[in-house]
Scaffold this active site. Structure first.
Site, PDB file in Angstrom:
ATOM      1  N   HIS A  12       2.174 -15.531  38.960  1.00  0.00           N
ATOM      2  CA  HIS A  12       2.050 -14.252  39.930  1.00  0.00           C
ATOM      3  C   HIS A  12       3.357 -13.750  40.611  1.00  0.00           C
ATOM      4  O   HIS A  12       4.522 -14.759  40.771  1.00  0.00           O
ATOM      5  CB  HIS A  12       1.263 -14.704  41.170  1.00  0.00           C
ATOM      6  CG  HIS A  12       1.321 -13.558  41.987  1.00  0.00           C
ATOM      7  ND1 HIS A  12       0.380 -12.597  42.044  1.00  0.00           N
ATOM      8  CD2 HIS A  12       1.902 -13.287  43.203  1.00  0.00           C
ATOM      9  CE1 HIS A  12       0.528 -11.582  42.914  1.00  0.00           C
ATOM     10  NE2 HIS A  12       1.608 -12.116  43.785  1.00  0.00           N
ATOM     11  N   GLU A  66      -9.050  15.153  13.931  1.00  0.00           N
ATOM     12  CA  GLU A  66      -9.626  14.009  13.631  1.00  0.00           C
ATOM     13  C   GLU A  66     -11.057  14.320  13.112  1.00  0.00           C
ATOM     14  O   GLU A  66     -11.928  15.070  13.859  1.00  0.00           O
ATOM     15  CB  GLU A  66      -9.746  12.947  14.792  1.00  0.00           C
ATOM     16  CG  GLU A  66     -10.671  11.680  14.478  1.00  0.00           C
ATOM     17  CD  GLU A  66     -10.260  10.995  13.328  1.00  0.00           C
ATOM     18  OE1 GLU A  66      -9.310  10.654  13.176  1.00  0.00           O
ATOM     19  OE2 GLU A  66     -11.259  10.391  12.823  1.00  0.00           O
ATOM     20  N   SER A 125       0.725  -1.124   0.025  1.00  0.00           N
ATOM     21  CA  SER A 125       0.092  -0.038   0.066  1.00  0.00           C
ATOM     22  C   SER A 125       0.936   1.327  -0.046  1.00  0.00           C
ATOM     23  O   SER A 125       2.127   1.153   0.253  1.00  0.00           O
ATOM     24  CB  SER A 125      -0.932   0.045   1.053  1.00  0.00           C
ATOM     25  OG  SER A 125      -0.031   0.116   2.222  1.00  0.00           O
TER      26      SER A 125
HETATM   27  P1  FAD Z   1       4.492  -3.849   1.818  1.00  0.00           P
HETATM   28  O1  FAD Z   1       5.324  -3.943   3.132  1.00  0.00           O
HETATM   29  O2  FAD Z   1       3.934  -2.390   1.379  1.00  0.00           O
HETATM   30  O3  FAD Z   1       5.486  -4.132   0.582  1.00  0.00           O
HETATM   31  C1  FAD Z   1       5.141  -4.123  -0.810  1.00  0.00           C
HETATM   32  C2  FAD Z   1       6.400  -4.316  -1.597  1.00  0.00           C
HETATM   33  O4  FAD Z   1       6.112  -4.406  -2.662  1.00  0.00           O
HETATM   34  C3  FAD Z   1       7.505  -2.958  -1.429  1.00  0.00           C
HETATM   35  O5  FAD Z   1       8.653  -3.287  -0.824  1.00  0.00           O
HETATM   36  C4  FAD Z   1       7.261  -2.477  -2.732  1.00  0.00           C
HETATM   37  O6  FAD Z   1       8.474  -1.882  -3.045  1.00  0.00           O
HETATM   38  C5  FAD Z   1       7.105  -3.625  -3.576  1.00  0.00           C
HETATM   39  N1  FAD Z   1       6.534  -3.229  -4.849  1.00  0.00           N
HETATM   40  C6  FAD Z   1       5.329  -2.685  -5.385  1.00  0.00           C
HETATM   41  N2  FAD Z   1       5.042  -2.631  -6.493  1.00  0.00           N
HETATM   42  C7  FAD Z   1       5.852  -3.490  -7.084  1.00  0.00           C
HETATM   43  C8  FAD Z   1       6.314  -3.782  -8.484  1.00  0.00           C
HETATM   44  N3  FAD Z   1       5.549  -3.511  -9.539  1.00  0.00           N
HETATM   45  N4  FAD Z   1       7.383  -4.519  -8.615  1.00  0.00           N
HETATM   46  C9  FAD Z   1       8.172  -4.787  -7.674  1.00  0.00           C
HETATM   47  N5  FAD Z   1       8.061  -4.754  -6.268  1.00  0.00           N
HETATM   48  C10 FAD Z   1       7.020  -4.016  -6.111  1.00  0.00           C
HETATM   49  N6  FAD Z   1       1.632  -3.255  10.788  1.00  0.00           N
HETATM   50  C11 FAD Z   1       1.789  -3.999  11.632  1.00  0.00           C
HETATM   51  O7  FAD Z   1       1.134  -5.079  11.710  1.00  0.00           O
HETATM   52  N7  FAD Z   1       2.202  -3.447  12.841  1.00  0.00           N
HETATM   53  C12 FAD Z   1       2.782  -2.345  13.027  1.00  0.00           C
HETATM   54  O8  FAD Z   1       3.404  -1.674  14.004  1.00  0.00           O
HETATM   55  C13 FAD Z   1       2.804  -1.407  11.791  1.00  0.00           C
HETATM   56  N8  FAD Z   1       3.267  -0.328  11.957  1.00  0.00           N
HETATM   57  C14 FAD Z   1       3.272   0.702  10.655  1.00  0.00           C
HETATM   58  C15 FAD Z   1       3.879   1.709  10.723  1.00  0.00           C
HETATM   59  C16 FAD Z   1       3.957   2.587   9.751  1.00  0.00           C
HETATM   60  C17 FAD Z   1       4.658   4.023   9.768  1.00  0.00           C
HETATM   61  C18 FAD Z   1       3.301   2.343   8.481  1.00  0.00           C
HETATM   62  C19 FAD Z   1       3.206   3.114   7.269  1.00  0.00           C
HETATM   63  C20 FAD Z   1       2.770   0.835   8.363  1.00  0.00           C
HETATM   64  C21 FAD Z   1       2.772   0.130   9.658  1.00  0.00           C
HETATM   65  N9  FAD Z   1       2.099  -1.144   9.552  1.00  0.00           N
HETATM   66  C22 FAD Z   1       2.150  -1.817  10.572  1.00  0.00           C
HETATM   67  C23 FAD Z   1       1.459  -1.844   8.348  1.00  0.00           C
HETATM   68  C24 FAD Z   1       2.310  -2.607   7.664  1.00  0.00           C
HETATM   69  O9  FAD Z   1       3.611  -1.683   7.518  1.00  0.00           O
HETATM   70  C25 FAD Z   1       1.813  -3.166   6.473  1.00  0.00           C
HETATM   71  O10 FAD Z   1       0.443  -3.632   6.726  1.00  0.00           O
HETATM   72  C26 FAD Z   1       2.477  -4.413   5.755  1.00  0.00           C
HETATM   73  O11 FAD Z   1       3.878  -3.790   5.386  1.00  0.00           O
HETATM   74  C27 FAD Z   1       1.714  -4.940   4.642  1.00  0.00           C
HETATM   75  O12 FAD Z   1       2.827  -5.781   3.863  1.00  0.00           O
HETATM   76  P2  FAD Z   1       2.645  -6.183   2.307  1.00  0.00           P
HETATM   77  O13 FAD Z   1       3.659  -7.178   2.146  1.00  0.00           O
HETATM   78  O14 FAD Z   1       1.409  -6.420   1.963  1.00  0.00           O
HETATM   79  O15 FAD Z   1       3.238  -4.956   1.581  1.00  0.00           O
HETATM   80  P1  NAI Z   2      -6.013   4.785  10.031  1.00  0.00           P
HETATM   81  O1  NAI Z   2      -6.962   4.409   9.171  1.00  0.00           O
HETATM   82  O2  NAI Z   2      -5.353   4.032  11.488  1.00  0.00           O
HETATM   83  O3  NAI Z   2      -6.473   6.182  10.627  1.00  0.00           O
HETATM   84  C1  NAI Z   2      -6.869   7.315   9.751  1.00  0.00           C
HETATM   85  C2  NAI Z   2      -7.617   8.308  10.710  1.00  0.00           C
HETATM   86  O4  NAI Z   2      -7.719   9.553   9.982  1.00  0.00           O
HETATM   87  C3  NAI Z   2      -8.961   7.775  11.122  1.00  0.00           C
HETATM   88  O5  NAI Z   2      -9.139   7.968  12.416  1.00  0.00           O
HETATM   89  C4  NAI Z   2      -9.871   8.652  10.201  1.00  0.00           C
HETATM   90  O6  NAI Z   2     -11.102   8.810  10.695  1.00  0.00           O
HETATM   91  C5  NAI Z   2      -9.173   9.885   9.936  1.00  0.00           C
HETATM   92  N1  NAI Z   2      -9.210  10.759   8.559  1.00  0.00           N
HETATM   93  C6  NAI Z   2      -9.425  10.320   7.469  1.00  0.00           C
HETATM   94  N2  NAI Z   2      -9.851  11.279   6.562  1.00  0.00           N
HETATM   95  C7  NAI Z   2      -9.499  12.532   7.733  1.00  0.00           C
HETATM   96  C8  NAI Z   2      -9.563  13.953   7.185  1.00  0.00           C
HETATM   97  N3  NAI Z   2      -9.667  14.323   6.005  1.00  0.00           N
HETATM   98  N4  NAI Z   2      -9.457  14.642   8.218  1.00  0.00           N
HETATM   99  C9  NAI Z   2      -8.959  14.309   9.335  1.00  0.00           C
HETATM  100  N5  NAI Z   2      -9.111  12.832   9.729  1.00  0.00           N
HETATM  101  C10 NAI Z   2      -9.234  12.122   8.818  1.00  0.00           C
HETATM  102  O7  NAI Z   2      -4.669   5.196   9.146  1.00  0.00           O
HETATM  103  P2  NAI Z   2      -3.463   5.625   9.634  1.00  0.00           P
HETATM  104  O8  NAI Z   2      -3.100   6.071  11.137  1.00  0.00           O
HETATM  105  O9  NAI Z   2      -2.811   6.524   8.562  1.00  0.00           O
HETATM  106  O10 NAI Z   2      -2.552   4.253   9.236  1.00  0.00           O
HETATM  107  C11 NAI Z   2      -2.477   3.386   7.791  1.00  0.00           C
HETATM  108  C12 NAI Z   2      -2.394   2.126   8.239  1.00  0.00           C
HETATM  109  O11 NAI Z   2      -1.271   1.442   8.633  1.00  0.00           O
HETATM  110  C13 NAI Z   2      -3.758   1.447   9.218  1.00  0.00           C
HETATM  111  O12 NAI Z   2      -4.556   0.891   8.533  1.00  0.00           O
HETATM  112  C14 NAI Z   2      -2.967   0.582  10.207  1.00  0.00           C
HETATM  113  O13 NAI Z   2      -3.456  -0.857  10.043  1.00  0.00           O
HETATM  114  C15 NAI Z   2      -1.419   0.431   9.626  1.00  0.00           C
HETATM  115  N6  NAI Z   2      -0.667   0.605  10.820  1.00  0.00           N
HETATM  116  C16 NAI Z   2      -0.479  -0.187  11.864  1.00  0.00           C
HETATM  117  C17 NAI Z   2       0.257   0.011  13.026  1.00  0.00           C
HETATM  118  C18 NAI Z   2       0.122  -0.926  14.166  1.00  0.00           C
HETATM  119  O14 NAI Z   2      -0.226  -2.058  13.733  1.00  0.00           O
HETATM  120  N7  NAI Z   2       0.628  -0.573  15.219  1.00  0.00           N
HETATM  121  C19 NAI Z   2       1.016   1.174  13.234  1.00  0.00           C
HETATM  122  C20 NAI Z   2       0.821   2.313  12.317  1.00  0.00           C
HETATM  123  C21 NAI Z   2       0.253   1.886  10.680  1.00  0.00           C
END
Ligand code: FAD
Ligand code: NAI
Length: 466
Positions: A445, A203, A145
């Protein structure tokens, strides 16, 4: 032309795990990655760097505010942000190297470049103006994504940042304005708040963390406010004026009304993420998307084109690394002729703040909406011995069980280490266990996990320590 049993496009937690499992099952596998390093969003700009900064900033906060009361006397900690960023980078590098090692160990070819699907059995890999076509029996799309953008607000990753820029700021912003009180906003808001930023979160909805249990979210908001977060709920940012030295954000009530202006040094836009399918050639290949731009799949991860599957953030479901990993394993097993499966009812979610928030199964709101009769058992950490001695008593455990059968339907925790504690509930739920099963399981515990046992006892109105 190289030929494979399976080509996986993308090496995030979905893609690389799928490749490893497929190799274990005897397939000849290649992964395609366009990024310079393996590991996807999670390892490079997501889970791992954010957790490194959360850990380091928590230590900074603890040293400044919690050591003295335990009789540990230190002078006020000084922030060395470049070293903290270096600590983060070392964590990223270590994990990326780990994935490279796993590819080698499992004899998986790494094809560097952008993957494009030419149809069943053919993937074109392009890099630096050159391209090659590889043949394969099956293809898995695991392209993940990208950040969702706000119309009219351009992310420059310096002053107006996405999570990626917010993980690499070169100084602590005086004022950080966060758009979106979701997981990223609260985690990265915590990092910069601990390091000294004034944080305001805008939010759109009238609550934080939509999707999490409402009672837990309410308490979490109160705790964050006590820490110094300011929230503007039911509001949206409609524009950011970048012409001056400080940014001027226009904020309007979501329901309409008078706008106000807030000044900020940095604006973090984190309003969700969108599936990433650029350059994959899906349209030409005839691979269908759903109405939200996600690759459409059947219950066996198969797309509309034979031999092409999709998993992870690019398909429906929670955008979580462990969901992507489990789908990677399941699809590899299905391709190998086995019965791969993911139980979407038991996918834990964790917010890695202080305190942490964790959850598995249904929320109270979901049960109400579905008309399910349920009982609730709650237990506060103020009544848990270990939490008391450590003086970390914020939060509680909440267990929702079926009123008739006592089967556990949802567990929600806010408190220190909640992210580690949730898994006993997940295992219980995988086995269809009841609150009684949990209540009768001996818990060591003194542990914080005893609060889970007590909450299970509370479902039957017989908690001991309350
Ligand atoms: P991705 O990890 O997005 O990997 C996709 C890969 O595909 C990328 O390396 C990209 O370069 C490659 N790619 C795309 N298109 C092509 C193409 N055409 N050819 C070759 N390569 C390509 N989730 C959690 O569960 N716990 C967390 O603590 C957490 N923290 C997060 C914090 C942040 C700041 C963000 C942004 C996300 C977080 N997430 C967390 C969400 C998590 O990162 C994603 O759910 C996860 O990475 C999804 O895995 P994926 O394999 O589907 O895709
Ligand atoms: P999110 O979906 O968790 O939160 C986005 C928030 O923005 C929501 O509360 C929504 O109501 C609000 N929002 C949407 N449009 C808005 C607007 N125009 N103005 C104000 N508020 C608005 O998305 P977030 O935080 O960007 O994270 C993206 C994804 O990454 C999540 O779906 C999450 O699953 C994943 N992620 C997971 C983590 C974890 O597992 N610890 C850590 C970080 C990301």
């Amino acid at each position: 032309m190289a030929t494979y049993d399976l080509v996986v496009i993308g090496t995030g937690p979905g893609g690389y795990v799928c490749a490893v499992r497929a190799s274990q099952l005897g397939m000849k596998v290649a992964v395609v990655e366009k990024n310079a390093t393996l590991g996807g969003t999670c390892l490079n700009v997501g889970c791992m760097p954010s957790k490194a900064l959360l850990h380091a900033s928590e230590m900074f906060e603890e040293a400044g505010h919690s050591f003295a009361k335990m009789g540990v006397s230190v002078s006020a900690p000084k922030l060395d942000l470049p070293s903290m960023m270096n600590f983060k980078q070392q964590g990223i590098d270590g994990n990326v190297k780990g994935v490279e090692f796993l590819m080698k160990k499992n004899k998986i070819d790494v094809l560097k470049g952008t993957g494009k699907i030419l149809g069943t059995g053919k993937v074109e890999v392009s890099a630096d103006g050159k391209s090659q076509v590889v043949e394969t029996k099956s293809i898995v799309i695991a392209t993940g994504s990208d950040i969702a953008r706000l119309k009219g607000i351009e992310i420059d990753e310096t002053r107006i940042v996405s999570s990626t820029g917010a993980l690499s700021l070169d100084k602590v912003p005086g004022k950080l304005l966060i758009v979106g009180a979701g997981v990223i906003g609260l985690e990265l808001g915590s990092v910069w708040h601990r390091l000294g930023a004034e944080v305001v979160v805008v939010e759109f909805l009238d609550r934080i963390l939509p999707g999490m249990d409402g009672e837990i979210a309410k308490q979490f908001q109160r705790i964050l406010e006590k820490q110094g977060f300011a929230f503007k709920l039911g509001a949206k940012v409609t524009g950011v004026d970048t012409s001056g030295k400080t940014l001027k954000a226009t904020i309007e009530p979501a329901a309409g009304g008078a706008a106000e202006t807030l000044e900020a040094d940095v604006v973090l836009v984190c309003i969700g993420r969108v599936p990433y399918t650029d350059g994959l050639g899906l349209k030409e290949a005839g691979i269908a998307l759903d109405n939200r731009g996600r690759v459409q799949i059947d219950p066996h991860f198969a797309t509309s084109v034979k031999g092409v599957y999709a998993i992870g953030d690019v398909v429906a479901g929670p955008m979580l690394a462990h969901k992507a990993e489990d789908e990677g394993v399941a699809v590899a097993e299905i391709i190998a002729g086995q019965a791969g499966h993911v139980n979407y009812d038991v996918i834990p979610g964790v917010v890695y703040t202080t305190p942490e928030v964790s959850s598995v199964g249904k929320t109270e709101e979901e049960l109400k909406q579905a008309g399910v009769a349920y009982t609730v058992g709650k237990f506060p950490f103020t009544a848990n011995g270990r939490s008391k001695v450590n003086q970390t008593t914020d939060g509680f455990v909440k267990i929702l069980a079926d009123a008739k059968t006592d089967r556990v339907l949802g567990v929600h925790i806010i408190g220190r280490e909640a992210g580690e504690m949730i898994h006993e509930a997940a295992v219980l739920m995988e086995f269809g266990g009841s609150a009684e099963d949990l209540a009768r399981t001996c818990h060591a515990h003194p542990t914080r996990s005893e609060a889970i046992k007590e909450a299970a006892l509370a479902v039957g109105k017989r908690a001991i320590h309350m």
